[in-house]
Design a protein around this motif. Structure first.
Motif, PDB file in Angstrom:
ATOM      1  N   VAL A 276      -0.328  13.370  56.235  1.00  0.00           N
ATOM      2  CA  VAL A 276      -0.446  11.913  56.179  1.00  0.00           C
ATOM      3  C   VAL A 276       0.612  11.271  57.074  1.00  0.00           C
ATOM      4  N   LEU A 277       1.827  11.800  57.068  1.00  0.00           N
ATOM      5  CA  LEU A 277       2.878  11.294  57.958  1.00  0.00           C
ATOM      6  C   LEU A 277       2.483  11.458  59.423  1.00  0.00           C
ATOM      7  N   ALA A 279      -0.555  11.531  60.578  1.00  0.00           N
ATOM      8  CA  ALA A 279      -1.607  10.542  60.847  1.00  0.00           C
ATOM      9  C   ALA A 279      -1.000   9.173  61.136  1.00  0.00           C
ATOM     10  N   ILE A 280       0.009   8.813  60.359  1.00  0.00           N
ATOM     11  CA  ILE A 280       0.669   7.517  60.548  1.00  0.00           C
ATOM     12  C   ILE A 280       1.322   7.438  61.918  1.00  0.00           C
ATOM     13  N   LYS A 281       1.938   8.520  62.351  1.00  0.00           N
ATOM     14  CA  LYS A 281       2.572   8.541  63.680  1.00  0.00           C
ATOM     15  C   LYS A 281       1.546   8.338  64.793  1.00  0.00           C
ATOM     16  N   LEU A 282       0.366   8.892  64.592  1.00  0.00           N
ATOM     17  CA  LEU A 282      -0.633   8.903  65.667  1.00  0.00           C
ATOM     18  C   LEU A 282      -1.502   7.653  65.709  1.00  0.00           C
ATOM     19  N   GLN A 290      -3.116   4.508  54.831  1.00  0.00           N
ATOM     20  CA  GLN A 290      -2.335   5.727  55.019  1.00  0.00           C
ATOM     21  C   GLN A 290      -0.970   5.625  54.323  1.00  0.00           C
ATOM     22  N   TYR A 291      -0.321   4.466  54.457  1.00  0.00           N
ATOM     23  CA  TYR A 291       0.971   4.292  53.782  1.00  0.00           C
ATOM     24  C   TYR A 291       0.805   4.319  52.257  1.00  0.00           C
ATOM     25  N   ALA A 292      -0.272   3.722  51.766  1.00  0.00           N
ATOM     26  CA  ALA A 292      -0.516   3.737  50.321  1.00  0.00           C
ATOM     27  C   ALA A 292      -0.726   5.170  49.824  1.00  0.00           C
ATOM     28  N   LYS A 293      -1.488   5.951  50.607  1.00  0.00           N
ATOM     29  CA  LYS A 293      -1.693   7.362  50.237  1.00  0.00           C
ATOM     30  C   LYS A 293      -0.353   8.100  50.227  1.00  0.00           C
ATOM     31  N   LEU A 294       0.483   7.808  51.201  1.00  0.00           N
ATOM     32  CA  LEU A 294       1.803   8.436  51.261  1.00  0.00           C
ATOM     33  C   LEU A 294       2.629   8.061  50.029  1.00  0.00           C
TER      34      LEU A 294
END
Length: 379
Positions: A276-277, A279-282, A290-294
């Motif tokens: 997930v991290l 994915a956030i970077k990309l 994505q942040y909520a999932k993290l």
């Protein structure tokens, strides 16, 4: 005088033999695919335009399309009614983007022979390239009606039906095509996508696996298998195929995110967090999901401080998402030690979202903390 006649005959004989040798050499080079040398030998002939169609094809095979078209024109001057030469020229005009000319010649061919499905098929391709999709479909249908085993026409009809979500038509066309060519990967791919779009995940998996068996080991097939397996709760298989998709494209943010989701389901939270991290970077788009999932993943690993920060980031990405505020408040209730601080967070949420469906959950959780505090005091 007799000597002169004999000499002329000898020279003519030598010349004819030489021309025959040149022609044989040119034809041999052409047959074996040595096209540039073949062109050079054809041009040594006294009558090279008699072989303009072979010179045209030779230019086509070496990628010189302008010269190929020019020689097809010359070939048609010698053979104006030769439909094969005209059809080869049409295909080349289409490939070279000369759509109007290709269409004109194809219509001429159809006038001469209305029973040839390939003329209608290529007219359909010209229609597609000209954004005249309805007319293109009419021509693909004519090709199909003339030859119900015409795989390319069937594919175009089925593909258009898929785009229009006409799933029954997709199935009918694909089944018809597979009757005569059971291993047509393009048609199998369409029926796999039909099942996928219709949420028929088990059926979709079956067709995508068939593509793998036929050697279609592409990123597209792998990621669709990964998604479908996740939807039917085969998380380990989903992870297997999403990993294979990432080998083809390690920077695919969506596949990283899906891997995170599937790792979460089998409680491998560290690996879920990692993907997930990534994915956030990309991703270069709103990242609140994505942040909520993290944040959820951090909570599952008892990392409330990191979870709160992740929910803060989700709120920055999408300040209108009520659920992100709820998850942040819910996390703070566990993280904060002071009851007053907990109470302020719940009140803040209730003021911001007075009719929220989440208010009851937060109020119940706060009441639990109050009860625990009261019990501790009485003890």
């Amino acid at each position: 005088m007799k000597k002169i006649i004999v000499l002329v005959n000898i020279l003519l004989f030598v010349s004819v033999n030489a021309q025959t040798t040149v022609l044989k050499t040119a034809d041999s080079l052409y047959d074996y695919g040595n096209f540039s040398k073949a062109i050079a030998f054809y041009n040594q002939l006294d009558n090279p335009l008699d072989y303009a169609d072979k010179i045209a094809k030779s230019y086509y095979y070496i990628g010189n399309y302008e010269q190929a078209i020019d020689y097809y024109n010359k070939a048609l001057l010698n053979n104006p009614n030769n439909q094969l030469i005209k059809f080869e020229q049409c295909k080349l005009l289409f490939q070279n983007g000369q759509l109007a000319k290709a269409k004109t010649h194809l219509l001429d061919l159809i006038k001469a022979d209305q029973s040839n499905p390939n003329y209608y098929y290529y007219l359909g391709l010209v229609g597609n390239a000209s954004d005249d999709f309805e007319t293109a479909q009419d021509n693909f249908l004519k090709a199909y009606q003339l030859d119900q085993t015409h795989q390319n026409a069937i594919f175009e009809l089925a593909k258009y039906s898929l785009q229009k979500r006409a799933f029954k038509k997709v199935e009918d066309y694909v089944n018809k095509g597979l009757e005569s060519y059971p291993n047509n990967k393009k048609l199998i791919g369409l029926i796999a996508q039909k099942h996928y779009l219709n949420n028929e995940y088990h059926e979709s998996i079956s067709q995508f696996l068939k593509l793998l068996d036929l050697g279609e080991t592409t990123k597209f097939v792998y990621e669709k298998l990964g998604y479908c397996y996740g939807k039917v709760y085969y998380y380990s298989k989903a992870i297997k195929y999403l990993d294979l998709a990432l080998k083809s494209d390690p920077k695919d943010a969506n596949n990283h995110y899906l891997l995170g989701v599937n790792y979460e389901q089998i409680r491998k939270y560290d690996l879920a967090e990692k993907h997930v991290l990534e994915a956030i970077k990309l991703l270069d788009q709103p990242l609140d999901e994505q942040y909520a999932k993290l944040g959820v993943l951090y909570n599952l690993q008892d990392k409330p401080a990191e979870a709160i920060q992740a929910f803060n980031n989700a709120i920055k990405e999408n300040p209108k998402s009520e659920s992100n505020y709820f998850f942040r408040t819910f996390t703070k209730l566990d993280y904060f030690k002071d009851l007053d601080a907990k109470q302020k967070e719940v009140q803040k949420f209730n003021n911001q979202f007075p009719d929220s469906k989440y208010s009851e959950i937060l109020n119940l959780k706060l009441a639990k903390f109050k009860s625990e505090k009261f019990q501790n005091k009485t003890e």
